[in-house]
Write a protein that holds these residues in place. Sequence first.
Motif, PDB file in Angstrom:
ATOM      1  N   TRP A  71      -5.643   5.896   2.757  1.00 49.70           N
ATOM      2  CA  TRP A  71      -6.302   4.426   2.916  1.00 49.70           C
ATOM      3  C   TRP A  71      -7.751   5.213   2.423  1.00 49.70           C
ATOM      4  N   PHE A  92       0.729  -0.948   0.139  1.00 50.51           N
ATOM      5  CA  PHE A  92       0.403  -0.001   0.056  1.00 50.51           C
ATOM      6  C   PHE A  92       0.924   1.469  -0.173  1.00 50.51           C
ATOM      7  N   ILE A 123      -1.823  -4.156   2.042  1.00 51.78           N
ATOM      8  CA  ILE A 123      -3.326  -4.004   2.241  1.00 51.78           C
ATOM      9  C   ILE A 123      -3.367  -5.610   1.863  1.00 51.78           C
TER      10      ILE A 123
END
Length: 154
Positions: free
Chosen positions: A146, A79, A105
């Motif tokens: 995120w 990520f 992730i």
Amino acid sequence: MSNYIMDLRSIVGNRPLLQVGASVIVEDYKGRILLQKRSDNHCWGYSGGSVELDEKVEDTAKRELYEETGLTANSLELFGIFSGKDTHYVYPNGDEVSNVDIVYICKDYSGKLKMQEDEVEQLKFFAIEEIPKEISPPLKIALNKWVDGKIKKQ
């Protein structure tokens, strides 16, 4: 806390350490995020911990996820890497760190939730709009990224 970091702490005390960590943001099939309430600062965050000497970062991420949540990561997707002043942190016990957090992730996992009782007070999946405000400070930058990514996809 890892043995390597504990060994260093026995020499340097609370002085700042550069700490490399590997973390996992788990998403379930509904797009919710798994967060854990930490027992050290009573804030919420994702699973993660320090990389041991000669340990692969991906192995650290998988190990920490399993230790803290009981879940096995079947696959991980990088990520981001987070560092700098925003990840600098002083723990409640006085230990100071400058974190480099390598965050993955994980949407493909197995197992049943089982929290690591000496580090975790609670485990819970949250929809984006339900994410608690009490996020562990060094994790805020990655978690906000995120959330922003999820909102842009909606």
